[in-house]
Design a protein around this motif. Sequence first.
Motif, PDB file in Angstrom:
ATOM      1  N   LEU A 339       0.809  -1.217   0.000  1.00  0.00           N
ATOM      2  CA  LEU A 339       0.000   0.000   0.000  1.00  0.00           C
ATOM      3  C   LEU A 339       0.844   1.270   0.000  1.00  0.00           C
ATOM      4  O   LEU A 339       0.387   2.317  -0.477  1.00  0.00           O
ATOM      5  CB  LEU A 339      -0.925   0.005   1.222  1.00  0.00           C
ATOM      6  N   THR A 340       2.055   1.183   0.540  1.00  0.00           N
ATOM      7  CA  THR A 340       2.839   2.411   0.741  1.00  0.00           C
ATOM      8  C   THR A 340       4.071   2.529  -0.148  1.00  0.00           C
ATOM      9  O   THR A 340       4.645   3.613  -0.250  1.00  0.00           O
ATOM     10  CB  THR A 340       3.316   2.498   2.210  1.00  0.00           C
ATOM     11  N   GLN A 341       4.513   1.437  -0.797  1.00  0.00           N
ATOM     12  CA  GLN A 341       5.772   1.471  -1.551  1.00  0.00           C
ATOM     13  C   GLN A 341       5.714   2.456  -2.710  1.00  0.00           C
ATOM     14  O   GLN A 341       4.709   2.574  -3.394  1.00  0.00           O
ATOM     15  CB  GLN A 341       6.135   0.066  -2.046  1.00  0.00           C
ATOM     16  N   GLU A 342       6.834   3.173  -2.873  1.00  0.00           N
ATOM     17  CA  GLU A 342       6.945   4.140  -3.965  1.00  0.00           C
ATOM     18  C   GLU A 342       7.634   3.538  -5.179  1.00  0.00           C
ATOM     19  O   GLU A 342       7.423   3.983  -6.301  1.00  0.00           O
ATOM     20  CB  GLU A 342       7.726   5.376  -3.484  1.00  0.00           C
ATOM     21  N   SER A 343       8.482   2.542  -4.958  1.00  0.00           N
ATOM     22  CA  SER A 343       9.143   1.853  -6.065  1.00  0.00           C
ATOM     23  C   SER A 343       9.122   0.357  -5.787  1.00  0.00           C
ATOM     24  O   SER A 343       9.336  -0.072  -4.646  1.00  0.00           O
ATOM     25  CB  SER A 343      10.588   2.344  -6.229  1.00  0.00           C
ATOM     26  N   TYR A 344       8.872  -0.422  -6.816  1.00  0.00           N
ATOM     27  CA  TYR A 344       8.716  -1.864  -6.656  1.00  0.00           C
ATOM     28  C   TYR A 344      10.084  -2.519  -6.523  1.00  0.00           C
ATOM     29  O   TYR A 344      10.977  -2.297  -7.331  1.00  0.00           O
ATOM     30  CB  TYR A 344       7.977  -2.446  -7.863  1.00  0.00           C
ATOM     31  N   ASP A 345      10.238  -3.332  -5.477  1.00  0.00           N
ATOM     32  CA  ASP A 345      11.480  -4.059  -5.242  1.00  0.00           C
ATOM     33  C   ASP A 345      11.134  -5.544  -5.162  1.00  0.00           C
ATOM     34  O   ASP A 345      10.547  -6.006  -4.188  1.00  0.00           O
ATOM     35  CB  ASP A 345      12.119  -3.581  -3.934  1.00  0.00           C
ATOM     36  N   MET A 346      11.503  -6.303  -6.195  1.00  0.00           N
ATOM     37  CA  MET A 346      11.092  -7.702  -6.294  1.00  0.00           C
ATOM     38  C   MET A 346      11.657  -8.559  -5.173  1.00  0.00           C
ATOM     39  O   MET A 346      11.127  -9.634  -4.874  1.00  0.00           O
ATOM     40  CB  MET A 346      11.526  -8.264  -7.657  1.00  0.00           C
ATOM     41  N   ARG A 347      12.699  -8.104  -4.503  1.00  0.00           N
ATOM     42  CA  ARG A 347      13.253  -8.884  -3.393  1.00  0.00           C
ATOM     43  C   ARG A 347      12.222  -9.066  -2.278  1.00  0.00           C
ATOM     44  O   ARG A 347      12.233 -10.093  -1.580  1.00  0.00           O
ATOM     45  CB  ARG A 347      14.495  -8.188  -2.842  1.00  0.00           C
ATOM     46  N   ILE A 348      11.334  -8.104  -2.122  1.00  0.00           N
ATOM     47  CA  ILE A 348      10.346  -8.163  -1.039  1.00  0.00           C
ATOM     48  C   ILE A 348       9.271  -9.215  -1.333  1.00  0.00           C
ATOM     49  O   ILE A 348       9.018 -10.090  -0.494  1.00  0.00           O
ATOM     50  CB  ILE A 348       9.753  -6.759  -0.783  1.00  0.00           C
ATOM     51  N   PRO A 349       8.629  -9.194  -2.520  1.00  0.00           N
ATOM     52  CA  PRO A 349       7.713 -10.301  -2.832  1.00  0.00           C
ATOM     53  C   PRO A 349       8.402 -11.666  -2.807  1.00  0.00           C
ATOM     54  O   PRO A 349       7.774 -12.667  -2.448  1.00  0.00           O
ATOM     55  CB  PRO A 349       7.221  -9.957  -4.240  1.00  0.00           C
ATOM     56  N   ASN A 350       9.681 -11.714  -3.164  1.00  0.00           N
ATOM     57  CA  ASN A 350      10.385 -13.000  -3.142  1.00  0.00           C
ATOM     58  C   ASN A 350      10.413 -13.613  -1.743  1.00  0.00           C
ATOM     59  O   ASN A 350      10.323 -14.840  -1.590  1.00  0.00           O
ATOM     60  CB  ASN A 350      11.817 -12.826  -3.658  1.00  0.00           C
ATOM     61  N   VAL A 351      10.568 -12.766  -0.720  1.00  0.00           N
ATOM     62  CA  VAL A 351      10.544 -13.280   0.659  1.00  0.00           C
ATOM     63  C   VAL A 351       9.176 -13.884   0.962  1.00  0.00           C
ATOM     64  O   VAL A 351       9.077 -14.966   1.558  1.00  0.00           O
ATOM     65  CB  VAL A 351      10.872 -12.160   1.668  1.00  0.00           C
ATOM     66  N   MET A 352       8.114 -13.202   0.540  1.00  0.00           N
ATOM     67  CA  MET A 352       6.771 -13.728   0.774  1.00  0.00           C
ATOM     68  C   MET A 352       6.523 -14.992  -0.038  1.00  0.00           C
ATOM     69  O   MET A 352       5.887 -15.943   0.437  1.00  0.00           O
ATOM     70  CB  MET A 352       5.724 -12.670   0.413  1.00  0.00           C
ATOM     71  N   ILE A 353       7.026 -15.028  -1.264  1.00  0.00           N
ATOM     72  CA  ILE A 353       6.855 -16.218  -2.095  1.00  0.00           C
ATOM     73  C   ILE A 353       7.498 -17.428  -1.427  1.00  0.00           C
ATOM     74  O   ILE A 353       6.918 -18.516  -1.373  1.00  0.00           O
ATOM     75  CB  ILE A 353       7.461 -15.973  -3.501  1.00  0.00           C
ATOM     76  N   LYS A 354       8.704 -17.238  -0.882  1.00  0.00           N
ATOM     77  CA  LYS A 354       9.371 -18.334  -0.168  1.00  0.00           C
ATOM     78  C   LYS A 354       8.527 -18.806   1.011  1.00  0.00           C
ATOM     79  O   LYS A 354       8.396 -20.014   1.261  1.00  0.00           O
ATOM     80  CB  LYS A 354      10.741 -17.869   0.339  1.00  0.00           C
ATOM     81  N   ALA A 355       7.973 -17.840   1.744  1.00  0.00           N
ATOM     82  CA  ALA A 355       7.161 -18.189   2.915  1.00  0.00           C
ATOM     83  C   ALA A 355       5.903 -18.943   2.498  1.00  0.00           C
ATOM     84  O   ALA A 355       5.519 -19.941   3.132  1.00  0.00           O
ATOM     85  CB  ALA A 355       6.799 -16.922   3.687  1.00  0.00           C
ATOM     86  N   TYR A 356       5.243 -18.490   1.436  1.00  0.00           N
ATOM     87  CA  TYR A 356       4.043 -19.181   0.948  1.00  0.00           C
ATOM     88  C   TYR A 356       4.366 -20.601   0.508  1.00  0.00           C
ATOM     89  O   TYR A 356       3.656 -21.561   0.860  1.00  0.00           O
ATOM     90  CB  TYR A 356       3.445 -18.410  -0.234  1.00  0.00           C
ATOM     91  N   LEU A 357       5.425 -20.768  -0.252  1.00  0.00           N
ATOM     92  CA  LEU A 357       5.782 -22.098  -0.751  1.00  0.00           C
ATOM     93  C   LEU A 357       6.186 -23.028   0.388  1.00  0.00           C
ATOM     94  O   LEU A 357       5.897 -24.230   0.340  1.00  0.00           O
ATOM     95  CB  LEU A 357       6.911 -21.989  -1.775  1.00  0.00           C
ATOM     96  N   ALA A 358       6.841 -22.483   1.405  1.00  0.00           N
ATOM     97  CA  ALA A 358       7.231 -23.303   2.557  1.00  0.00           C
ATOM     98  C   ALA A 358       6.009 -23.837   3.295  1.00  0.00           C
ATOM     99  O   ALA A 358       6.067 -24.892   3.939  1.00  0.00           O
ATOM    100  CB  ALA A 358       8.105 -22.492   3.504  1.00  0.00           C
ATOM    101  N   LYS A 359       4.903 -23.105   3.194  1.00  0.00           N
ATOM    102  CA  LYS A 359       3.663 -23.530   3.862  1.00  0.00           C
ATOM    103  C   LYS A 359       2.671 -24.166   2.878  1.00  0.00           C
ATOM    104  O   LYS A 359       1.483 -24.307   3.185  1.00  0.00           O
ATOM    105  CB  LYS A 359       3.020 -22.335   4.567  1.00  0.00           C
ATOM    106  N   ASP A 360       3.167 -24.529   1.693  1.00  0.00           N
ATOM    107  CA  ASP A 360       2.336 -25.164   0.652  1.00  0.00           C
ATOM    108  C   ASP A 360       1.165 -24.287   0.224  1.00  0.00           C
ATOM    109  O   ASP A 360       0.124 -24.793  -0.222  1.00  0.00           O
ATOM    110  CB  ASP A 360       1.820 -26.534   1.122  1.00  0.00           C
TER     111      ASP A 360
END
Length: 489
Positions: A339-360
């Motif tokens: 909601l607040t980011q001014e520039s997109y940094d793919m490293r941040i979604p990557n952390v969430m993607i890892k977390a989602y995949l770890a929890k299936d």
Amino acid sequence: MLRTATAAALRRVSPAPAGSVHTPHRRGPELQAAWVPLYKRLSKLPPAAPLGCVAAELDRWLCERKPLCGHQLLFYVRKLRNFRQHRRALELMDWMEARGANLLPGDHALRLDLICTVNGLEAAEEYFLSLPDMYKSVKTYSSLLHCYAEHKAEKALELYEKMRTMNIVPNTLVYKNLMSLYLKTGQPEKILQTFEEMRANGVRTDNFTYYMLTESHIMLNGLESTEKFLEDLEKSIPVHWSLYTRLADSYNKVGQFDKAGLTLKKAEEVMDRGEMFAWHNLLSLYASSGNLSEVKRVWSSLRSELKISSNRSYLVMLSALKKLDDFDCMQQVFQEWELTQESYDMRIPNVMIKAYLAKDMTDEAEALRQTAMAQGHSNPLTFYIFTESYLEKSRTEAALEVWRDAGKMVKTPNWAPPPELVKRFLKHFEEAKDVDGMESFCACLEKLECLDTDARDALSRTYVAAGRKNLSSVAHHQIEEDSIETRPG
């Protein structure tokens, strides 16, 4: 018209440009407001943009008949370098030199370091040798010493001895490079000797030299002694927060988390509360000690003190929460960033993607991937995260689907997938005698222009193992390539 504008601008690429905003000192500490638009244009150039894009952007600025200031451009160089945009920084310096900008020895030292980072040690050596003698000062020698210290320790020591014979008086930077070299080569006792030599020669010590002294103290005398050393140091100088965090990190590594926590409290007491990097260190180290409540407290303090949290802050916080397995808080922080980011940094979604995949939670992870691809934000790490996860779970078809999207996910020029990952796919399809899967995979490799002999051989073996006689277009391509290679010249 363009030539006239360029010539006029070149006169303004000088230490004191006439008729334009300029920095009063050789290197001002802040970016002047009038120059922010150009810096934003340069810093927002995509990583995959081709060489020459910096020069093109600067030329466009000239066409708009806007002035250029040498001081401010060098500020840009350092800013880009701080954010690890080394190639962009080097392009900018190349552009300046090609247009006759007046570079001082310190600027040549900076350029030498960038050349080493971007083009390697040999290119840096060639650049140093090409410099006129008037620019071979303690600064450029020190920069070359740093390059050697990173890549060839023996040559670094040889260069230092040469500098001594030439009566080049070492400065703080030279001594810092020596300390780093001694640490890298496992000679911590020489760090103390170097520090004492600095003091004897009246050379200024700084936070980094004290940090290296603390590092050597930990290696030689242990943690308890180092704690006493810092207590004694407090009586004579203000101790920088990084010395405490270094000690806390060592306490974490041996499982003394209570002592790590006490040491981090000291770091927080003395640190500049406006220094983002200090907060990031606290977040990471409290996470390493398993202290979730302190991570959340520090995050709250960081946001209160700095008002606006950077992408880097969100990345550090999400990584800390992932380490502590607080998934609910991770989702909250990630949603806030969205909601607040001014520039997109793919490293941040990557952390969430890892977390989602770890929890299936594959659907959630895939949703992030698809959204990122649609906006052109994916990167190689996104590709690796998905393929590794799917292969570990034997979801080969899903991994193959990620391969098909590789061209959309990875924008890095001349990118090729890691050979070990390719081998895992080839081995799977060959052992399963899965001709269709192998053909599809090889088609992906061909599209990425990395269909090599090993892949073609694996494809042929899979055909033989499966008893298939009707060859696909990929197989025909392989036979044609092989016939060309074996055809008499």
